[in-house]
Design an enzyme around this catalytic site. Structure first.
Site, short mmCIF file in Angstrom:
data_model
loop_
_atom_site.label_atom_id
_atom_site.label_comp_id
_atom_site.label_asym_id
_atom_site.label_seq_id
_atom_site.Cartn_x
_atom_site.Cartn_y
_atom_site.Cartn_z
N ASP A 61 21.34 0.72 15.91
CA ASP A 61 21.25 2.03 15.26
C ASP A 61 21.85 3.12 16.14
O ASP A 61 21.13 3.76 16.89
CB ASP A 61 19.78 2.33 14.95
CG ASP A 61 19.57 3.61 14.18
OD1 ASP A 61 20.48 4.05 13.47
OD2 ASP A 61 18.46 4.17 14.29
N HIS A 76 14.50 2.54 16.80
CA HIS A 76 13.65 3.67 17.19
C HIS A 76 12.50 3.25 18.09
O HIS A 76 11.78 4.12 18.60
CB HIS A 76 13.08 4.41 15.96
CG HIS A 76 14.12 5.10 15.13
ND1 HIS A 76 13.81 6.12 14.25
CD2 HIS A 76 15.46 4.95 15.04
CE1 HIS A 76 14.91 6.55 13.65
NE2 HIS A 76 15.93 5.83 14.13
N ASP A 81 24.93 8.92 18.26
CA ASP A 81 23.74 9.45 18.92
C ASP A 81 22.57 8.49 18.69
O ASP A 81 22.57 7.72 17.72
CB ASP A 81 23.40 10.85 18.43
CG ASP A 81 22.92 10.87 16.98
OD1 ASP A 81 23.68 10.38 16.12
OD2 ASP A 81 21.81 11.36 16.72
N GLU A 120 22.83 12.52 14.00
CA GLU A 120 22.09 11.99 12.86
C GLU A 120 20.61 11.84 13.17
O GLU A 120 19.75 12.16 12.35
CB GLU A 120 22.69 10.65 12.42
CG GLU A 120 22.18 10.14 11.08
CD GLU A 120 20.86 9.38 11.16
OE1 GLU A 120 20.18 9.26 10.13
OE2 GLU A 120 20.52 8.90 12.27
N GLU A 121 20.30 11.35 14.38
CA GLU A 121 18.90 11.10 14.72
C GLU A 121 18.10 12.39 14.87
O GLU A 121 16.88 12.39 14.70
CB GLU A 121 18.81 10.29 16.02
CG GLU A 121 19.45 8.91 15.96
CD GLU A 121 18.71 7.94 15.05
OE1 GLU A 121 17.75 8.36 14.36
OE2 GLU A 121 19.11 6.77 15.01
N HIS A 179 27.07 6.54 13.40
CA HIS A 179 26.74 7.61 14.35
C HIS A 179 26.55 7.03 15.73
O HIS A 179 26.11 5.88 15.88
CB HIS A 179 25.51 8.42 13.90
CG HIS A 179 24.22 7.65 13.85
ND1 HIS A 179 23.41 7.47 14.95
CD2 HIS A 179 23.59 7.02 12.83
CE1 HIS A 179 22.34 6.77 14.61
NE2 HIS A 179 22.42 6.48 13.32
#
Length: 454
Positions: free
Chosen positions: A123, A423, A92, A156-157, A90
């Site tokens: 990520d 994150h 995003d 996704e996030e 992903h």
């Protein structure tokens, strides 16, 4: 397979990969228009689509998914009668958090102490490059032995389910014999790991209202019901004295069977402050891979700077609940909602809104694809054997794919090892891990094609 024809090729491609990752990281692709302009995600989607076209992919399309975001799809045909492998990542990313806490600009890929820093570096924009590197290595060493589908998600996030719903509406699009999800990570740098389980999640916003408007705390405090105090009590009810998650009716006593996570290693990885204890009970693996976990992600209330002496009329919070395999996310959402409503004190008005949801996932690690991956990782990480671990995070698409294609074998690898700090501020990726996992993925595709011919 013991030979490693792909190592030198991938090593030679790493400077190009760094340049490309820097280009992709530069997009502020947070799939929330309140955080970043939609054009940033659109730009990242175009970048991915252009990269696939440059590699010879056919039917490349930027898909408008039902949640208003875009995912990128492409097909690279392989030999006749070859199996089909779907590669997922992903583009995003999470919001950057406290920008002042970043040591380097979050959307500028920066090398420091042997790692590449930037939001999304691990990520999961690094996952996009991992897939590209593996395919380039194969093309330089005899060709890609399977049919390859690539899907790169755009939300996704956010957990808003756009790609899941699109896949359900177009079930033929992502059909494959095996799926490699490039959004997990090794247990630690240098230890090859596949992720066997993912916790699902539910995301709720809870709002508490007690007054028509704020009141002077000196004149009315002590009798006027404070919405912020009510919200604090609701949120506190979600944890036992030891910090364990306590949602009425939700089991929280499962035991993890597999790779253990020593507490000393966990404290080091998470940088828990000296003297501060871990929360919950049972082993660390039990707590982060096998049991539900609630987290308060944010609270809307007056900031300390500029606060007035007022009794608050309204307060709001975002609450995340991670749901382990074996528990249904829909049921967990219902239980969490009921808990929040039941524990709101003083007759305060409470409203709960569901924002996102995804089911937990458990892979079949006895499948032939896992044997092929174990052999591939053994080559890419000499002297190391593949380990199997869980992951506290969720990838909602996994269960959608498992439901649509029950015969497909789903594997999870990736770049989000503990040092990556995904994150969080100062997210980074290890270029050595990117290189080794790209080599491993190339070998896996060769191994998997051979296993299907046998």
């Amino acid at each position: 397979m013991t030979a490693n024809p792909f190592s030198g090729t991938v090593a030679s491609l790493m400077p190009r990969a760094r340049t490309e990752l820097a280009e992709l990281v530069a997009f502020r692709s947070v799939a929330d228009p309140a955080v970043a302009p939609r054009s940033e995600c659109e730009g990242a989607a175009r970048w991915v689509a252009d990269a696939l076209r440059a590699e010879g992919f056919q039917d490349v399309a930027v898909l408008d998914t039902p949640d208003g975001t875009q995912s990128v799809y492409g097909l690279l045909p392989g030999p006749e009668d070859a199996p089909t492998v779907l590669l997922y990542a992903h583009y995003d990313v999470q919001p950057i958090g406290d920008e002042d806490a970043w040591l380097t600009p979050p959307f500028e890929l920066t090398e420091r102490d042997g790692r590449w820093y930037g939001r999304g570096a691990a990520d999961c924009k690094g996952g996009v490059l991992m897939h590209l590197l593996a395919l380039r290595a194969l093309k330089a060493n005899g060709g890609v032995p399977v049919n390859v589908k690539v899907i790169v998600e755009g939300s996704e996030e956010q957990g808003t389910g756009g790609l899941e719903r699109y896949a359900e509406e177009h079930p033929e699009l992502l059909a494959a014999d095996a799926v490699v999800i490039g959004d997990a990570g090794n247990f630690r740098v240098g230890l090859p790991t596949v992720t066997a389980t993912l916790r699902g999640m539910t995301l709720l916003r809870v709002r508490v209202d007690t007054l028509e408007g704020n009141l002077h705390s000196g004149q009315f405090g002590g009798a006027a019901p404070d919405a912020l105090a009510a919200l604090i009590r609701v949120l506190d009810s979600l944890r036992a004295e030891d910090g364990s998650t306590t949602v009425d009716g939700l089991a929280a006593d499962a035991v993890w069977k597999g790779l253990e996570y020593p507490e000393a290693d966990f404290r080091k990885d998470t940088k828990v402050l000296d003297g501060v204890g871990l929360i919950g009970h049972g082993s660390v693996a039990d707590r982060i891979w096998a049991r539900p976990a609630v987290t308060v992600l944010g609270i809307d209330c007056p900031p300390v700077v500029g606060a007035t002496p007022s009794v608050q009329a309204h307060a709001r919070a975002t609450v995340s609940l991670r749901v382990p395999p074996g528990q249904d996310a829909v049921e967990a959402t219902e239980l969490l909602t009921a808990h929040l409503e039941a524990h709101t004190p003083w007759g305060a008005r409470v409203a709960v809104e569901q924002v996102g949801q995804g089911q937990a996932f458990r892979a079949d690690t006895s499948s032939p694809a896992y044997t092929a991956m174990a052999d591939a990782l053994r080559v890419a990480y000499p002297g190391q054997e593949m380990q199997t671990a869980g992951q506290g995070g969720s990838i909602p698409l996994c269960n959608t794919l498992a439901g649509l294609y029950p015969e497909a074998e789903i594997l999870l690898i990736g770049l989000s090892e503990p040092e990556a700090q995904i994150h969080a501020v100062n997210e980074s990726v290890s270029p050595e891990e990117l290189e080794r996992l790209s080599v491993a993925e190339a070998h896996f595709l060769v191994n998997y094609a051979a296993s299907r011919r046998a």
